[in-house]
Design a protein around this motif. Structure first.
Motif, PDB file in Angstrom:
ATOM      1  N   ALA A 177       0.838  -1.206   0.000  1.00  0.00           N
ATOM      2  CA  ALA A 177       0.000   0.000   0.000  1.00  0.00           C
ATOM      3  C   ALA A 177       0.872   1.255   0.000  1.00  0.00           C
ATOM      4  CB  ALA A 177      -0.923  -0.014   1.209  1.00  0.00           C
ATOM      5  N   SER A 178       1.941   1.215   0.789  1.00  0.00           N
ATOM      6  CA  SER A 178       2.845   2.365   0.862  1.00  0.00           C
ATOM      7  C   SER A 178       3.560   2.570  -0.477  1.00  0.00           C
ATOM      8  CB  SER A 178       3.855   2.109   1.987  1.00  0.00           C
ATOM      9  OG  SER A 178       4.785   3.127   2.053  1.00  0.00           O
ATOM     10  N   GLY A 179       4.012   1.471  -1.083  1.00  0.00           N
ATOM     11  CA  GLY A 179       4.677   1.553  -2.392  1.00  0.00           C
ATOM     12  C   GLY A 179       3.747   2.135  -3.437  1.00  0.00           C
ATOM     13  N   ASN A 180       2.489   1.706  -3.411  1.00  0.00           N
ATOM     14  CA  ASN A 180       1.532   2.227  -4.400  1.00  0.00           C
ATOM     15  C   ASN A 180       1.259   3.709  -4.188  1.00  0.00           C
ATOM     16  OD1 ASN A 180       1.232  -0.110  -5.899  1.00  0.00           O
ATOM     17  ND2 ASN A 180      -0.357  -0.912  -4.550  1.00  0.00           N
ATOM     18  N   GLN A 181       1.248   4.111  -2.922  1.00  0.00           N
ATOM     19  CA  GLN A 181       1.049   5.533  -2.621  1.00  0.00           C
ATOM     20  C   GLN A 181       2.211   6.366  -3.192  1.00  0.00           C
ATOM     21  OE1 GLN A 181      -0.092   6.041   1.497  1.00  0.00           O
ATOM     22  NE2 GLN A 181       0.402   8.223   1.444  1.00  0.00           N
ATOM     23  N   LEU A 182       3.429   5.826  -3.054  1.00  0.00           N
ATOM     24  CA  LEU A 182       4.599   6.541  -3.602  1.00  0.00           C
ATOM     25  C   LEU A 182       4.550   6.579  -5.137  1.00  0.00           C
ATOM     26  CD1 LEU A 182       7.294   5.287  -1.105  1.00  0.00           C
ATOM     27  CD2 LEU A 182       6.740   7.687  -1.575  1.00  0.00           C
ATOM     28  N   LEU A 183       4.046   5.525  -5.734  1.00  0.00           N
ATOM     29  CA  LEU A 183       3.911   5.533  -7.204  1.00  0.00           C
ATOM     30  C   LEU A 183       2.993   6.666  -7.647  1.00  0.00           C
ATOM     31  CD1 LEU A 183       3.385   1.826  -8.351  1.00  0.00           C
ATOM     32  CD2 LEU A 183       5.433   3.220  -8.638  1.00  0.00           C
ATOM     33  N   ARG A 184       1.924   6.863  -6.884  1.00  0.00           N
ATOM     34  CA  ARG A 184       0.975   7.927  -7.245  1.00  0.00           C
ATOM     35  C   ARG A 184       1.606   9.308  -7.114  1.00  0.00           C
ATOM     36  NH1 ARG A 184      -2.536   4.291  -4.700  1.00  0.00           N
ATOM     37  NH2 ARG A 184      -2.583   5.395  -2.719  1.00  0.00           N
ATOM     38  N   MET A 185       2.733   9.397  -6.396  1.00  0.00           N
ATOM     39  CA  MET A 185       3.442  10.685  -6.269  1.00  0.00           C
ATOM     40  C   MET A 185       4.361  10.908  -7.464  1.00  0.00           C
ATOM     41  SD  MET A 185       4.244  10.581  -2.250  1.00  0.00           S
ATOM     42  CE  MET A 185       2.924  10.509  -1.052  1.00  0.00           C
ATOM     43  N   GLY A 186       4.424   9.952  -8.371  1.00  0.00           N
ATOM     44  CA  GLY A 186       5.077  10.233  -9.650  1.00  0.00           C
ATOM     45  C   GLY A 186       6.328   9.465  -9.996  1.00  0.00           C
ATOM     46  N   CYS A 187       6.851   8.579  -9.098  1.00  0.00           N
ATOM     47  CA  CYS A 187       8.034   7.836  -9.556  1.00  0.00           C
ATOM     48  C   CYS A 187       7.572   6.576 -10.286  1.00  0.00           C
ATOM     49  CB  CYS A 187       8.983   7.520  -8.419  1.00  0.00           C
ATOM     50  SG  CYS A 187       8.286   6.497  -7.168  1.00  0.00           S
TER      51      CYS A 187
END
Ligand code: PLP
Length: 267
Positions: free
Chosen positions: A161-171
């Protein structure tokens, strides 16, 4: 010999050689790349503690960057310790001005194994807004992922869930490193736009060796620069880190360091 991939490691100097630029250099050489470095902070530290940190001026960071990109074709960039808001902003400015068109791996270092803080908390927001969108891969451990996404991470599902949240921030990719998981110690989660993949360790390893986070991210950057896929770069670099942990040696009084790759004969 063919010209090796030039890998630029941007981060802090740890004179004890356990972590920071010196660890980056080792990992890059062990992965077949040519290391060069930009120092963002000078630290006085050993295997027990971080005694003092002095930030390098933004002007000197800019000049280090300019000298290297004017001269070398940079094949990959690994970013480690960025101690302040000014440092993060300067690096964003440098990367946006140059368009180097190479993979960028960001290891969002916040604290040392000893528990000492290395970066200002205020730098996190700028990192998320400005730097994360420029990166190919970000490699937080669970404490860093937890800080970056403001959620607790106790299980693999939380890490996803945390990784997916970071993906949504653009990396483009996130590798949440599970070296500190209670139950799944050493299991890493790679999140990418289309899904996620779990990387299990070959064996569950006990203990800590300094600089493993630095070396993991540097090795991945090097392999990406050499043209490997993200999956393959993670796989070979995880094997390297596993060796680093198994060969860790205590010749200081604190956390062991790595001696992997040191030759015991002279030329
Ligand atoms: N010092 C510097 C300059 C670093 O960049 C880092 C980690 O990236 C550390 C210390 C912390 O390393 P460790 O957690 O392995 O002690």
């Amino acid at each position: 010999m063919t010209i090796p991939t030039v890998v630029l490691a941007i981060g802090g100097f740890d004179g004890s050689g356990g972590a920071g630029n010196l660890a980056d250099v080792r990992a890059i050489q062990l992965s077949g790349g040519y290391p060069c470095a930009i120092v963002t902070a000078l630290t006085a530290q050993n295997t027990l503690r971080v005694d003092r940190i002095e930030r390098v001026s933004t002007e000197l960071i800019r000049r280090q960057f300019r000298c290297l990109v004017d001269d070398f074709q940079i094949g990959a960039i690994k970013i480690g310790l960025l101690p302040s808001v000014a440092c993060v902003e300067t690096l964003i400015e440098c990367l946006e001005s140059e368009k180097l068109n190479c993979p960028i791996v960001l290891d969002p270092v916040m604290r040392a194994t000893s528990g000492d803080a290395l970066a200002d908390v205020e730098a996190i927001e700028v990192l998320l807004q400005g730097l994360v969108p420029l990166t190919t891969l970000i490699t937080p451990n669970i404490a860093e992922a937890s800080k970056l996404t403001n959620r607790s991470i106790d299980h693999l599902a939380d890490a996803i869930a945390s990784g997916n949240q970071l993906l949504r921030m653009g990396c483009q990719n996130v590798l949440v490193k599970g070296g500190h998981f209670e139950r799944d110690k050493g299991t890493d989660i790679w999140c990418y736009q289309e899904g996620y993949e779990v990387f299990e360790p070959r064996e569950r390893q006990e203990g800590t060796v300094r600089g493993t986070g630095c070396m993991f991210a540097s090795a991945i950057a090097c392999h990406l620069g050499q043209g490997k896929s993200v999956r393959d770069a993670i796989t070979v670099s995880k094997a390297l880190v596993s060796h680093v942990i198994s060969e860790g040696q205590s010749f200081g009084q604190g956390t062991p360091v790595t001696t992997l790759g040191i030759k015991d004969q002279s030329f």
